[in-house]
Design a protein around this motif. Sequence first.
Motif, PDB file in Angstrom:
ATOM      1  N   SER A   6      10.134 -11.824  -3.063  1.00  0.00           N
ATOM      2  CA  SER A   6      10.218 -10.880  -4.169  1.00  0.00           C
ATOM      3  C   SER A   6      10.081 -11.630  -5.489  1.00  0.00           C
ATOM      4  N   ASP A  37       3.451  -4.155  -0.042  1.00  0.00           N
ATOM      5  CA  ASP A  37       3.124  -3.789  -1.419  1.00  0.00           C
ATOM      6  C   ASP A  37       2.190  -2.575  -1.373  1.00  0.00           C
ATOM      7  N   ALA A 113       8.550   7.440  -1.901  1.00  0.00           N
ATOM      8  CA  ALA A 113       7.942   6.513  -0.951  1.00  0.00           C
ATOM      9  C   ALA A 113       8.761   6.506   0.334  1.00  0.00           C
ATOM     10  N   CYS A 114       9.512   7.587   0.582  1.00  0.00           N
ATOM     11  CA  CYS A 114      10.494   7.560   1.667  1.00  0.00           C
ATOM     12  C   CYS A 114       9.910   7.366   3.065  1.00  0.00           C
ATOM     13  N   ASN A 117       8.828   3.868   3.803  1.00  0.00           N
ATOM     14  CA  ASN A 117       9.959   2.946   3.784  1.00  0.00           C
ATOM     15  C   ASN A 117      10.827   3.104   5.022  1.00  0.00           C
ATOM     16  N   MET A 139       6.374  -8.375  -0.649  1.00  0.00           N
ATOM     17  CA  MET A 139       6.831  -7.125  -1.244  1.00  0.00           C
ATOM     18  C   MET A 139       6.256  -6.851  -2.630  1.00  0.00           C
ATOM     19  N   GLU A 140       6.419  -5.602  -2.993  1.00  0.00           N
ATOM     20  CA  GLU A 140       6.036  -5.098  -4.305  1.00  0.00           C
ATOM     21  C   GLU A 140       6.829  -5.845  -5.386  1.00  0.00           C
ATOM     22  N   GLU A 144      12.752  -2.024  -8.289  1.00  0.00           N
ATOM     23  CA  GLU A 144      12.984  -0.611  -7.951  1.00  0.00           C
ATOM     24  C   GLU A 144      13.039  -0.386  -6.441  1.00  0.00           C
ATOM     25  N   HIS A 145      12.063  -0.958  -5.720  1.00  0.00           N
ATOM     26  CA  HIS A 145      11.953  -0.702  -4.284  1.00  0.00           C
ATOM     27  C   HIS A 145      13.111  -1.288  -3.486  1.00  0.00           C
ATOM     28  N   ARG A 148      15.688   0.929  -1.954  1.00  0.00           N
ATOM     29  CA  ARG A 148      15.332   1.841  -0.856  1.00  0.00           C
ATOM     30  C   ARG A 148      15.637   1.267   0.532  1.00  0.00           C
ATOM     31  N   THR A 150      14.464  -1.327   2.049  1.00  0.00           N
ATOM     32  CA  THR A 150      13.340  -1.860   2.831  1.00  0.00           C
ATOM     33  C   THR A 150      13.567  -3.306   3.262  1.00  0.00           C
TER      34      THR A 150
END
Length: 252
Positions: A6, A37, A113-114, A117, A139-140, A144-145, A148, A150
């Motif tokens: 990340s 991503d 994006a549920c 994810n 990863m993105e 923010e992500h 979630r 992930t």
Amino acid sequence: MKIAISGKGGVGKTTIMALLAGEFKKNGKDVLLIDADPSPHMAETLGVKNPETIKPIADMTQLLVERSGKTEGSPMYNMNPEVNDILKDFMVSHDGMKLMVLGAIQTGDKGCACPENNVLRRMLTKLLLTKDQVVLLDMEAGVEHLGRGTIAGIDQLLIVVIPSKSSIRTALKVKKLAEDVKIPKIHFVGNLVLDDEDKQFLEAGLGAKPIAFFADSAAIRRAERNEIPVTSLENIAENAAADLLLAIQNGK
Ligand SMILES: Nc1ncnc2c1ncn2[C@@H]1O[C@H](COP(=O)(O)OP(=O)(O)OP(=O)(O)O)[C@@H](O)[C@H]1O
Ligand SMILES: [Mg+2]
């Protein structure tokens, strides 16, 4: 071992993950790279031909169905495509490594994006690995992500940071979130580091020493421009990738 990467946008996450994958492969590991991503770039970095034809794991409706409780039991997944029909269609083999791309489920819902994810989370928590297998999750950018879930099931998180204040700020936010979700090991990795002053700046700003430093490399820049797989470059950044692998394996 499952390792995620990340950091702030453009700091070199995909490049470093690809180099690390190459090192694991050299050390005899069976490597599965997962590009999580929504703007995937790992396939290009590895030199995969026609990356747009890779079927995204977000389409793995079988996992979604299980999640909603419509099937019995709680299967585990083996990352060997010869024995795992569910994963087989979504994995491409390239240069002795395996690659999966998360992609994005197109829905009318704004910004949700549920489903993808959920697929990723299940994959990560249900994937059974032998000691010779390693999963690397690209990863993105940003933080923010991470909220979630992930990165559930990840053993180690690498946070890439370059010697700039804004990159350090993002890295510290990522670290905080990763601690909140109880990732067992969290490490910083320096990129575009020129000299001792850069190293000291990073260490002071982060409050911890990065476990490896990658130099700014003309070879990496040229490879990207000329679409040469970064994994095919020898002695990249003074073997920083080998240092990184060693630090990971020593479990510092
Ligand atoms: N050590 C390095 N030396 C020279 N160029 C580098 C180095 N690391 C990365 N780059 C270059 O910087 C650019 C961004 O790298 P990369 O795509 O790996 O970053 P990223 O963090 O994955 O970006 P994104 O947030 O968009 O996913 C690329 O053009 C890459 O070739
Ligand atoms: Mg990237």
